[in-house]
Scaffold this active site. Structure first.
Site, short mmCIF file in Angstrom:
data_model
loop_
_atom_site.label_atom_id
_atom_site.label_comp_id
_atom_site.label_asym_id
_atom_site.label_seq_id
_atom_site.Cartn_x
_atom_site.Cartn_y
_atom_site.Cartn_z
N HIS A 390 0.91 -1.26 -0.24
CA HIS A 390 -0.27 -0.46 0.42
C HIS A 390 0.88 1.80 0.24
O HIS A 390 0.25 2.47 -1.07
CB HIS A 390 -1.42 -0.05 1.00
CG HIS A 390 -2.24 1.23 0.77
ND1 HIS A 390 -2.77 1.28 1.29
CD2 HIS A 390 -1.11 2.75 1.73
CE1 HIS A 390 -4.02 2.23 1.78
NE2 HIS A 390 -2.32 3.22 2.00
N GLU A 391 1.70 1.18 1.04
CA GLU A 391 2.64 2.86 1.30
C GLU A 391 3.73 3.00 -0.33
O GLU A 391 4.07 4.19 -0.60
CB GLU A 391 2.95 2.54 2.73
CG GLU A 391 2.05 2.65 3.77
CD GLU A 391 1.65 3.31 4.20
OE1 GLU A 391 1.61 4.82 2.73
OE2 GLU A 391 0.24 3.32 4.35
N HIS A 394 1.55 4.42 -3.25
CA HIS A 394 2.04 6.05 -2.68
C HIS A 394 3.42 5.89 -3.26
O HIS A 394 3.44 7.88 -3.99
CB HIS A 394 1.37 6.27 -1.02
CG HIS A 394 0.26 5.47 -0.60
ND1 HIS A 394 -0.70 6.57 -1.39
CD2 HIS A 394 -0.08 5.84 0.43
CE1 HIS A 394 -1.97 7.00 -0.73
NE2 HIS A 394 -1.52 5.64 0.60
N HIS A 397 3.85 6.52 -6.51
CA HIS A 397 3.17 7.33 -7.59
C HIS A 397 3.63 8.65 -7.51
O HIS A 397 3.74 10.01 -8.27
CB HIS A 397 2.19 7.64 -6.54
CG HIS A 397 0.60 8.24 -7.95
ND1 HIS A 397 -0.87 8.41 -6.54
CD2 HIS A 397 0.74 9.43 -9.00
CE1 HIS A 397 -1.67 9.27 -8.09
NE2 HIS A 397 -0.99 9.97 -8.42
#
Length: 599
Positions: A390-391, A394, A397
């Site tokens: 998940h992190e 980020h 991105h």
């Protein structure tokens, strides 16, 4: 690393810490950079009354703004990351305060910017673009400022609002210090009488224990402490809502929701559409709660029964090296270019891995320009593997937007912030399901997938509804007491979880421990982002290279277009209820598969 004890920061091995020195080699270097940054205040102020002079002057002002953005990126990230390493250290609390104060001074010095930009007429601005062709790089930024003409105040009024910025951050600061640095919880007691420390980092692993006595004890431990501070928590949250209302009223917005979403170019209708669509889709959620009660074999399902896996005998534990290897395999559908960045992050000090005394709780990715910084509190659970991907979603991105876009357009808006992270989670789940033929393990993984739907799509929408109603209470002049907030929060839990759930009195205090309620209408984007991510992950898996190309274009987009347009380019339309409806339908189908597997 031994995860049964919580070490001091100085005892954490270097390879498990993030490379903070990539920002500054020392605190002294940071202080020198902060002193140098003070020169930006008079340099910015020197442009007051001059933005209408010429295209060259306006271009020079925007280029100075880019320079300041890059300088403060390093200053803020260093101070904030060092503070999060151990929130008890006064030195770094002071450094955060110092750089925040300077940022407010700069905002005050630049308060003339928006009024002066609005005062330039269209013909003059067109001439400026011809005079200074490089000014075209800032056309979108200029258009965004001028679009919000009705909400911009006079020069002096803007300076006053900018000066109030540090004060407005106080509720979040107070909550953080109370929650992360001051609160201590009694040990939880297991069925065999053993004691288990309760911290922000250990709470969810304790909730996942098969020992129901331990779960109940940890639940009671946590909320007994929040109960002692409930009035302080209510006053802090009330102060947050009041400062949001002050700024919304000052800028002539009809509500705090309109004010918050206008900055990200998201229509408020999308927020309401999320809540309305989920309300129409509560039946699968209620079905899941009933299934969980039956599978756990309990007459009454309590709030502390929500996290324990319903498939006994499957306990998946991972080292951090194993988690990284799984991430690389699971994200392979995104292509070698994506994996190369992922490997770079693993090898180059992007991640602060384990909990230590005083460390900030939870997890996040901070997209610094030098490279992203990821805070984890890794315990080796399946949830922690999902948190890692998940992190890193980020982070990549941020990495791609920072590398691809000009400085003015590198920061993507929060509406799209959760899409990349959640898409990674969906790909991880598909990978794990594809690699198991064991019936019990498959049921365990599907349960985890169902929990993602429950925790992200439904729970975050419930949070969003609570935040909206709490803001409305403030706008209507209703008292935001601990009792009023608790009653609202408990009623929402009863609505979302349905008749098969015992909504324990303690859960009425959960609002007091949610940091995202201080992020100004942030949480709804977890739910919209999850729906978008489910749609995108399925397109990537079914279409391959064309979908990956579109998706990487989205990740590289920064804020070069409004978020709805960026997502449409990746293949999903969040202006429609369809992504949310499709996600809840998938949730319902997975419940059916779970029922069949465990029949």
């Amino acid at each position: 690393m031994d995860m049964t004890r919580i070490p001091a920061r100085t005892d954490v091995p270097a390879q498990d810490k993030w490379a903070i020195h990539d920002l500054f080699a020392s605190d002294d270097d940071w202080r020198r950079a902060l002193d140098a940054a003070k020169d930006y205040v008079p340099r910015v102020a020197a442009y007051r009354g001059r933005l209408h002079e010429s295209g060259q002057t306006l271009l020079a002002f925007f280029q100075l703004d880019d320079e300041i953005s890059l300088a403060f990126d390093a200053l803020l990230h260093y101070a904030q990351r060092k503070n999060d390493e151990d929130t008890r250290v006064a030195t770094y609390q002071q450094m955060v305060s110092q750089v925040t104060r300077l940022a407010v001074e700069l905002q005050s010095a630049a308060a003339f910017e928006t009024p002066e930009l609005l005062a330039i007429d269209d013909d003059t601005l067109a001439r400026f673009y011809q005079q200074a062709p490089a000014l075209e790089n800032y056309r979108l930024a200029l258009d965004r400022v001028r679009r919000r003409r009705d909400h911009v105040l006079s020069d002096k009024e803007e300076a006053l609002l900018a000066a109030a910025g540090e004060m407005a951050a106080s509720p979040d600061d107070i909550f953080s210090m109370l929650n992360d640095a001051d609160l201590r919880f009694p040990d939880a007691i297991a069925q065999d009488g053993s004691r288990h420390p309760v911290t922000h980092g250990t709470y969810i692993p304790l909730m996942q224990s098969y020992d129901r006595t331990l779960r109940s004890s940890a639940f009671g431990s946590l909320y007994s402490v929040y109960g002692q501070f409930r009035n302080t928590a209510a006053a802090t949250l009330s102060a947050q809502m009041k400062q949001l209302l002050f700024f919304a009223n000052a800028r002539r917005y009809p509500s705090t929701l309109d004010a918050a979403l206008d900055g990200t170019e998201v229509p408020p209708a999308i927020y309401h559409n999320l809540i309305d669509t989920v309300h129409r889709s509560l039946a699968p959620m209620h079905r899941y709660v009933g299934l969980r009660r039956r599978l756990l074999g309990v007459n009454d399902l309590h709030m502390y029964d929500l996290y324990v896996p319903v498939v006994e005998g499957v306990e998946m534990k991972f080292t951090f090296d194993e988690a990284k290897e799984i991430a690389l395999k699971a994200l392979a559908p995104l292509g070698e270019d994506y994996l190369a960045i992922l490997r770079e992050g693993f090898a180059s000090g992007w991640i602060d891995v384990y909990e230590n005394e005083g460390k900030r709780s939870g997890a996040y990715s901070a997209g610094a320009r030098v490279h992203p910084y990821v805070l984890l509190n890794f315990k080796g659970t399946l949830d922690d593997v999902f948190t890692l991907v998940h992190e890193m979603g980020h982070s990549i991105h941020s990495y791609l937007s920072n590398k691809t876009q000009p400085t003015a357009y590198q920061d993507y808006v929060i509406f799209v912030a959760e899409v990349a992270s959640t898409c990674n989670e969906a790909l991880l789940m598909e990978y794990l399901l594809s690699k198991t033929e064991d019936k019990k393990q498959r049921a365990y993984l599907i349960n985890h997938f169902l929990e993602q739907f429950r925790g992200t799509l439904y729970r975050q929408t419930m949070f969003a509804e609570f935040e909206l109603k709490a803001n409305q209470m403030t706008q209507h002049g209703e008292g935001m007491t601990a009792e009023a907030l608790g009653a609202l929060y408990k009623q929402l839990n009863e609505q979302y979880f349905g008749p098969d759930m015992v909504v324990d009195d303690e859960i009425a205090l959960e609002w007091a421990r949610i940091p995202h309620f201080y992020y100004n209408y942030y949480v709804y984007q977890y739910a919209t982002g999850y729906a978008a991510a489910i749609a995108l992950s399925r397109r990537i898996l079914s279409e391959g290279a064309p979908a990956v190309k579109d998706y990487l274009g989205f990740l590289s987009g920064g804020c070069s277009a409004d978020p709805i347009t960026l997502l449409r380019g990746a293949g999903v339309d969040m202006a429609s209820p369809k992504p949310i409806e499709n996600a809840t339908q998938l949730f319902d189908r997975l419940i059916g598969e779970m029922e069949a597997l465990l029949a």
